[in-house]
Design a protein around this motif. Structure first.
Motif, PDB file in Angstrom:
ATOM      1  N   GLY A  96     -88.293  40.428 -41.674  1.00 50.79           N
ATOM      2  CA  GLY A  96     -88.716  40.173 -43.049  1.00 50.79           C
ATOM      3  C   GLY A  96     -89.627  38.963 -43.129  1.00 50.79           C
ATOM      4  O   GLY A  96     -89.682  38.141 -42.208  1.00 50.79           O
ATOM      5  N   LYS A  97     -90.339  38.876 -44.232  1.00 54.47           N
ATOM      6  CA  LYS A  97     -91.255  37.761 -44.487  1.00 54.47           C
ATOM      7  C   LYS A  97     -90.992  37.233 -45.889  1.00 54.47           C
ATOM      8  O   LYS A  97     -91.006  38.001 -46.858  1.00 54.47           O
ATOM      9  N   ILE A  98     -90.741  35.932 -45.993  1.00 55.39           N
ATOM     10  CA  ILE A  98     -90.584  35.287 -47.290  1.00 55.39           C
ATOM     11  C   ILE A  98     -91.651  34.210 -47.408  1.00 55.39           C
ATOM     12  O   ILE A  98     -91.811  33.376 -46.507  1.00 55.39           O
ATOM     13  N   ILE A  99     -92.378  34.249 -48.511  1.00 55.80           N
ATOM     14  CA  ILE A  99     -93.434  33.273 -48.766  1.00 55.80           C
ATOM     15  C   ILE A  99     -93.169  32.630 -50.118  1.00 55.80           C
ATOM     16  O   ILE A  99     -93.179  33.307 -51.150  1.00 55.80           O
ATOM     17  N   ASN A 100     -92.900  31.340 -50.114  1.00 56.50           N
ATOM     18  CA  ASN A 100     -92.672  30.595 -51.344  1.00 56.50           C
ATOM     19  C   ASN A 100     -93.931  29.833 -51.724  1.00 56.50           C
ATOM     20  O   ASN A 100     -94.514  29.147 -50.883  1.00 56.50           O
ATOM     21  N   VAL A 101     -94.334  29.949 -52.959  1.00 56.08           N
ATOM     22  CA  VAL A 101     -95.516  29.216 -53.424  1.00 56.08           C
ATOM     23  C   VAL A 101     -95.064  27.830 -53.877  1.00 56.08           C
ATOM     24  O   VAL A 101     -94.364  27.687 -54.883  1.00 56.08           O
ATOM     25  N   ALA A 102     -95.437  26.841 -53.096  1.00 64.35           N
ATOM     26  CA  ALA A 102     -95.102  25.451 -53.392  1.00 64.35           C
ATOM     27  C   ALA A 102     -96.249  24.839 -54.219  1.00 64.35           C
ATOM     28  O   ALA A 102     -96.788  25.495 -55.102  1.00 64.35           O
ATOM     29  N   SER A 103     -96.627  23.607 -53.913  1.00 65.87           N
ATOM     30  CA  SER A 103     -97.652  22.939 -54.721  1.00 65.87           C
ATOM     31  C   SER A 103     -98.078  21.653 -54.017  1.00 65.87           C
ATOM     32  O   SER A 103     -97.356  21.120 -53.167  1.00 65.87           O
ATOM     33  N   LEU A 104     -99.239  21.140 -54.397  1.00 66.19           N
ATOM     34  CA  LEU A 104     -99.590  19.792 -53.973  1.00 66.19           C
ATOM     35  C   LEU A 104     -98.510  18.804 -54.391  1.00 66.19           C
ATOM     36  O   LEU A 104     -98.288  17.792 -53.724  1.00 66.19           O
ATOM     37  N   ASN A 105     -97.826  19.130 -55.494  1.00 70.60           N
ATOM     38  CA  ASN A 105     -96.763  18.256 -55.979  1.00 70.60           C
ATOM     39  C   ASN A 105     -95.481  18.380 -55.170  1.00 70.60           C
ATOM     40  O   ASN A 105     -94.480  17.718 -55.488  1.00 70.60           O
ATOM     41  N   SER A 106     -95.499  19.205 -54.110  1.00 71.84           N
ATOM     42  CA  SER A 106     -94.438  19.142 -53.111  1.00 71.84           C
ATOM     43  C   SER A 106     -94.581  17.868 -52.284  1.00 71.84           C
ATOM     44  O   SER A 106     -93.622  17.422 -51.645  1.00 71.84           O
ATOM     45  N   PHE A 107     -95.788  17.289 -52.285  1.00 74.19           N
ATOM     46  CA  PHE A 107     -96.083  16.081 -51.501  1.00 74.19           C
ATOM     47  C   PHE A 107     -96.447  14.891 -52.379  1.00 74.19           C
ATOM     48  O   PHE A 107     -96.305  13.743 -51.961  1.00 74.19           O
ATOM     49  N   GLN A 108     -96.951  15.175 -53.572  1.00 76.04           N
ATOM     50  CA  GLN A 108     -97.418  14.126 -54.469  1.00 76.04           C
ATOM     51  C   GLN A 108     -96.669  14.202 -55.791  1.00 76.04           C
ATOM     52  O   GLN A 108     -96.257  15.286 -56.208  1.00 76.04           O
ATOM     53  N   GLY A 109     -96.509  13.065 -56.460  1.00 76.29           N
ATOM     54  CA  GLY A 109     -95.684  13.029 -57.659  1.00 76.29           C
ATOM     55  C   GLY A 109     -96.342  13.527 -58.916  1.00 76.29           C
ATOM     56  O   GLY A 109     -95.664  13.909 -59.870  1.00 76.29           O
ATOM     57  N   GLY A 110     -97.675  13.541 -58.944  1.00 82.57           N
ATOM     58  CA  GLY A 110     -98.364  13.975 -60.152  1.00 82.57           C
ATOM     59  C   GLY A 110     -98.175  12.989 -61.300  1.00 82.57           C
ATOM     60  O   GLY A 110     -97.599  11.907 -61.143  1.00 82.57           O
ATOM     61  N   ILE A 111     -98.653  13.377 -62.464  1.00 83.91           N
ATOM     62  CA  ILE A 111     -98.569  12.543 -63.663  1.00 83.91           C
ATOM     63  C   ILE A 111     -98.029  13.385 -64.809  1.00 83.91           C
ATOM     64  O   ILE A 111     -98.536  14.481 -65.071  1.00 83.91           O
ATOM     65  N   ARG A 121     -95.352  19.462 -69.569  1.00 83.87           N
ATOM     66  CA  ARG A 121     -95.995  18.158 -69.390  1.00 83.87           C
ATOM     67  C   ARG A 121     -95.537  17.174 -70.464  1.00 83.87           C
ATOM     68  O   ARG A 121     -95.562  17.492 -71.658  1.00 83.87           O
ATOM     69  N   SER A 122     -95.122  15.993 -70.000  1.00 79.93           N
ATOM     70  CA  SER A 122     -94.728  14.935 -70.929  1.00 79.93           C
ATOM     71  C   SER A 122     -94.493  13.669 -70.115  1.00 79.93           C
ATOM     72  O   SER A 122     -94.057  13.746 -68.958  1.00 79.93           O
ATOM     73  N   PRO A 123     -94.765  12.492 -70.682  1.00 81.92           N
ATOM     74  CA  PRO A 123     -94.358  11.264 -70.000  1.00 81.92           C
ATOM     75  C   PRO A 123     -92.874  11.299 -69.671  1.00 81.92           C
ATOM     76  O   PRO A 123     -92.065  11.823 -70.449  1.00 81.92           O
ATOM     77  N   VAL A 132    -111.927  13.914 -68.596  1.00 78.15           N
ATOM     78  CA  VAL A 132    -111.744  12.814 -67.646  1.00 78.15           C
ATOM     79  C   VAL A 132    -110.955  13.281 -66.435  1.00 78.15           C
ATOM     80  O   VAL A 132    -111.383  13.124 -65.282  1.00 78.15           O
ATOM     81  N   ARG A 133    -109.786  13.896 -66.646  1.00 78.12           N
ATOM     82  CA  ARG A 133    -108.960  14.341 -65.529  1.00 78.12           C
ATOM     83  C   ARG A 133    -109.647  15.443 -64.737  1.00 78.12           C
ATOM     84  O   ARG A 133    -109.584  15.480 -63.506  1.00 78.12           O
ATOM     85  N   SER A 134    -110.322  16.355 -65.431  1.00 74.01           N
ATOM     86  CA  SER A 134    -111.016  17.434 -64.741  1.00 74.01           C
ATOM     87  C   SER A 134    -112.096  16.881 -63.819  1.00 74.01           C
ATOM     88  O   SER A 134    -112.243  17.323 -62.674  1.00 74.01           O
TER      89      SER A 134
END
Length: 252
Positions: free
Chosen positions: A137-152, A98-100, A203-205
């Protein structure tokens, strides 16, 4: 109907399988009957012993630092040596920095991309070769909300997880007709070590919790059902899908 979710006789390789979301997924798959290979940066046999005792499945571990290419390359070969086959691959391991953006360090960018994207790609490719030869076979990749959103303050993480979502779809396009399901799980905000900084920020929480329709942060146990579904015959016609387990966040 229970047979649709039965993983008896299947072998699942799970990266980051000893803690957080990976631990929840590993526990769920073991209770569904799957034998496990837990890929851990620091070897820890406590979960291995616990799952073997509770469920009777076979559980092996591989020590590998996914930030090191040579160690990534050895994961699937080691799993095959130990178990003889790989039916399920779950790419769960990830790191956060995490960093600006204006101050984001090059070494932090490279570290996040290596673990969260390149290692995922390499493990998919290695497991995919084995699965293609077996026609299943089965492949499951753990993505994130940040696959759709940029986050901070997480430019590398958001970039890597966006790419993981697209990689999941690209592999599904190539491999779905050959008996391999490639899908992703999209975690929402989960109370794990990776989110300690957010949880500790009052605040963020509070802002995050107020937006979650379910009214709580997720727990590692919330991911067992989604993983069992995507790893089992119940999802045989599901390809290239990103399944959100987010308490309703994306629908808000």
């Amino acid at each position: 109907m229970k047979n649709l979710f039965d993983l008896s006789g299947k072998v699942a390789v799970i990266t980051g399988g000893s803690r957080g979301i990976g631990k929840g997924i590993a526990t769920g798959l073991a209770h569904a009957g799957a034998d496990l290979v837990l890929v851990q940066r620091t070897e820890n046999h406590s979960l291995k012993s616990k799952l073997e005792e509770e469920t009777g499945v076979r559980c092996e571990s591989i020590q590998a630092d996914l930030s090191k290419l040579e160690e990534v390359k050895q994961v699937i070969p080691q799993a095959l040596d130990k178990m003889g086959k790989v039916d399920i691959l779950i790419n769960n391991a990830g790191i956060q920095r995490r960093s600006p953006a204006v101050d984001f360090l090059e070494q932090d960018w490279d570290a996040v991309m290596q673990v969260n994207l390149k290692a995922v790609w390499m493990l998919c490719q290695q497991a995919g070769k084995h699965m293609l030869a077996n026609g299943q076979g089965k492949i499951i990749n753990v993505a994130s909300l940040n696959s759709f959103q940029g986050g901070i303050n997480i430019p590398a993480y958001a970039s890597a997880k966006g790419a993981v979502a697209q990689l999941t779809k690209a592999l599904a396009n190539e491999w779905s007709s050959k008996g391999i399901n490639v899908n992703g799980i999209v975690p929402g905000y989960v109370a794990t070590d990776m989110n300690e900084a957010l949880i500790a920020d009052p605040v963020r929480s509070r802002q995050i919790l107020e937006r979650i329709p379910a009214g709580r942060w997720g727990s590692a146990d919330d991911f067992a059902g989604a993983a069992i579904y995507l790893a089992s015959e119940a999802s045989s016609y599901v390809h290239g899908h990103l399944l959100a387990v987010d308490g309703g966040w994306l629908g808000r």
